[in-house]
Motif scaffolding. Structure first.
Motif, PDB file in Angstrom:
ATOM      1  N   TYR A 190     -46.903 -57.203 -20.654  1.00  0.00           N
ATOM      2  CA  TYR A 190     -46.535 -57.896 -19.414  1.00  0.00           C
ATOM      3  C   TYR A 190     -47.306 -59.205 -19.274  1.00  0.00           C
ATOM      4  O   TYR A 190     -46.780 -60.188 -18.747  1.00  0.00           O
ATOM      5  CB  TYR A 190     -46.767 -56.987 -18.212  1.00  0.00           C
ATOM      6  CG  TYR A 190     -46.081 -55.648 -18.366  1.00  0.00           C
ATOM      7  CD1 TYR A 190     -44.699 -55.576 -18.552  1.00  0.00           C
ATOM      8  CD2 TYR A 190     -46.805 -54.461 -18.386  1.00  0.00           C
ATOM      9  CE1 TYR A 190     -44.060 -54.352 -18.729  1.00  0.00           C
ATOM     10  CE2 TYR A 190     -46.180 -53.233 -18.564  1.00  0.00           C
ATOM     11  CZ  TYR A 190     -44.805 -53.186 -18.745  1.00  0.00           C
ATOM     12  OH  TYR A 190     -44.178 -51.978 -18.920  1.00  0.00           O
ATOM     13  N   ALA A 235     -39.534 -55.919 -15.554  1.00  0.00           N
ATOM     14  CA  ALA A 235     -40.274 -56.569 -16.635  1.00  0.00           C
ATOM     15  C   ALA A 235     -39.777 -56.111 -18.001  1.00  0.00           C
ATOM     16  O   ALA A 235     -39.623 -56.920 -18.929  1.00  0.00           O
ATOM     17  CB  ALA A 235     -41.767 -56.291 -16.480  1.00  0.00           C
ATOM     18  N   LEU A 267     -46.797 -60.128 -11.233  1.00  0.00           N
ATOM     19  CA  LEU A 267     -47.029 -59.249 -12.381  1.00  0.00           C
ATOM     20  C   LEU A 267     -48.373 -58.526 -12.331  1.00  0.00           C
ATOM     21  O   LEU A 267     -48.621 -57.632 -13.159  1.00  0.00           O
ATOM     22  CB  LEU A 267     -46.960 -60.061 -13.679  1.00  0.00           C
ATOM     23  CG  LEU A 267     -45.583 -60.593 -14.096  1.00  0.00           C
ATOM     24  CD1 LEU A 267     -45.725 -61.525 -15.291  1.00  0.00           C
ATOM     25  CD2 LEU A 267     -44.625 -59.454 -14.412  1.00  0.00           C
TER      26      LEU A 267
END
Length: 484
Positions: free
Chosen positions: A222, A204, A308
């Motif tokens: 994120y 990420a 995520l």
């Protein structure tokens, strides 16, 4: 002259993302021969075209001779293919050579498709036939000329050997392509599946630094990465829809984090406007039909959000709530990009409330099924007072009269429409004709002509009329194949 083996590559993917690749080498190319070469792109990349035409240059373009600065790797990723999850896909027939920093400061991957089997090959031979590599070169460069974010094609090199496919032996080839990166939704799915949050976090951070640096300053970086990828994908798919482009295989491993179109396998352009249009030979249920593409994009992005979750918040319930909230923004992002694009295609004045006009247009196109590209191009004629060319695209010409009257009443800008509605797209029948000549007869002239025409898609030119025409009514249904 800087030789091919002296080209300076950087390797931030390899440096930052151990665990998401396997070092690997390309298979031999017995008799490499340059088939297509993009000199303009080479110059943009800061490469010497003359150096790439040498034996060392062909070695670089096939992966068999690489500079010491490069580290060739097969990238790992997972993905949902036609809705079914595969935990280990990866570059089964491709290698990342490294990253070039262009004279303008942009970072671009050099990636070789068809360079031989890797540990991710899943039983395939790792090779690529010439025809599909020429298709990707042609269509990706056409998309670039149309202003659509896309991977680009640097070269196609015939390897001097044949590969076996269902239709028999075909000449083998390697496609050298570039991209701002080859990070995919499937890359994040693979990282998340490792269960190692450090791997996912490093990925990420790499994606944020490379593609969405503004996300780093957000309260939740994120989550902001998720929002920004959603935004660029919404805009990308809206462009596809406006141009009548059908990707054909919108698996999660074919959705980039950068917002570039990637992997031109069973892709094609609409002739008749029909939301149910499917071109791919393997899409038996119509999952990736033209009209389904926005919904599939949102479905793919939901898988990205799932990957995520461990990074968004330590409380998984809160992370899911936040990610779901962002995912809910997709519809508004897509519809805004779609409507803005169609406003431009229709030459509408700024500030006009165009909702009813656009809704009626969608119904008109779906019911009347005119040629998609010709309809929008010929609307400029109607704006100038000659509706005949548009009316003749409909079986019942009068069906379009009511909508045309409403549209012309707002005084559309015909000149602006000419700048946004192409005359030429890669017509499917002409692409097949050109690829057949190249593969069967070793005649590249039709491909070269198409590349020349498609490099200026908005400029109508005398003598090029056949490139703007759809196939005849007696043409068989068009089907594409992925070439694996």
């Amino acid at each position: 002259m800087t030789t091919a083996t002296e080209i300076a590559f950087e390797n931030t993917f390899v440096r930052d993302l151990e665990g998401l690749y396997l070092p690997w080498e390309a298979a031999p190319a017995p008799e490499p021969r340059l088939v297509l070469f993009n000199e303009a792109l080479a110059a943009e990349l800061g490469l010497d075209p003359a150096a790439l035409r040498t034996p060392e240059g062909l070695g670089l373009l096939t992966g068999t001779v690489v500079p010491e600065s490069a580290t060739t790797v097969a990238q790992a990723y997972a993905g949902h293919q036609f809705g079914n999850y595969s935990p280990r896909l990866g570059d089964g027939r491709a290698l990342l050579v490294g990253e070039l920093v262009t004279p303008s400061g942009e970072r671009r991957d050099l990636h070789l498709k068809g360079s031989g089997r890797t540990p991710f090959a899943r039983g395939g031979d790792g090779k690529a036939p010439l025809g599909p590599m020429l298709r990707e070169y042609l269509v990706s460069e056409a998309m670039h000329a149309l202003g659509v974010p896309s991977t680009r094609s640097l070269a196609v090199v015939a390897t001097g050997e044949h590969v076996m496919r269902d239709r028999g032996p075909e000449p083998g080839a390697v496609l050298a392509r570039t991209a701002s990166s080859h990070l995919r939704v499937g890359t994040f799915q693979f990282a998340a599946a490792t269960g190692e949050i450090d791997v996912l976090r490093r990925l990420a951070e790499h994606a944020i630094a490379r593609h969405h640096p503004g996300a780093a300053d957000a309260e939740r970086p994120y989550l902001e990465l998720f929002r920004r990828v959603l935004g660029v994908q919404a805009e990308l798919v809206a462009r596809w829809m406006q141009l009548g482009f059908v990707h054909g295989v919108m698996n999660t491993d074919n959705m980039t984090i950068s917002g570039e179109t990637i992997d031109y396998g069973p892709c094609a352009f609409l002739d008749a406007h029909d939301p149910a249009t499917v071109f791919s030979s393997i899409d038996h249920g119509g999952r990736y039909a033209y009209g389904n593409q926005p919904g599939i994009a949102q479905w793919n992005l939901a898988r990205f959000g799932e990957a995520l979750i461990p990074l968004i918040d330590d409380d998984s319930d809160e992370a899911i709530r936040l990610a779901t909230e962002v995912l809910g923004e997709f519809a508004d992002c897509y519809l805004a990009a779609r409507d803005e694009g169609y406003r431009a295609k229709l030459g509408l004045p700024a500030g006009l409330a165009a909702g009813p006009l656009l809704e009626d247009l969608a119904t008109l196109l779906a019911d009347g099924r005119p040629d998609h590209t010709l309809f929008f191009r010929r609307l400029a004629d109607a704006a100038r007072g000659d509706a005949g060319p548009v009316r003749e695209l409909f079986d019942d010409p009068s069906a379009v009269d009511g909508w045309l009257a409403s549209w012309r009443a707002v005084e559309p800008d015909a000149a602006a429409m000419d700048r946004i509605n192409p005359v030429y797209v890669p017509r499917n029948h002409l692409v097949e004709e050109a690829l057949g000549a190249a593969v069967v007869d070793d005649d590249l002239e039709p491909v070269q002509w198409m590349l020349q025409v498609l490099s200026h898609p908005y400029d109508e030119r005398e003598g090029y009329e056949r490139y703007a025409r759809p196939p005849g009514d007696d043409a068989p249904p068009f089907v594409t194949f992925c070439g694996t």
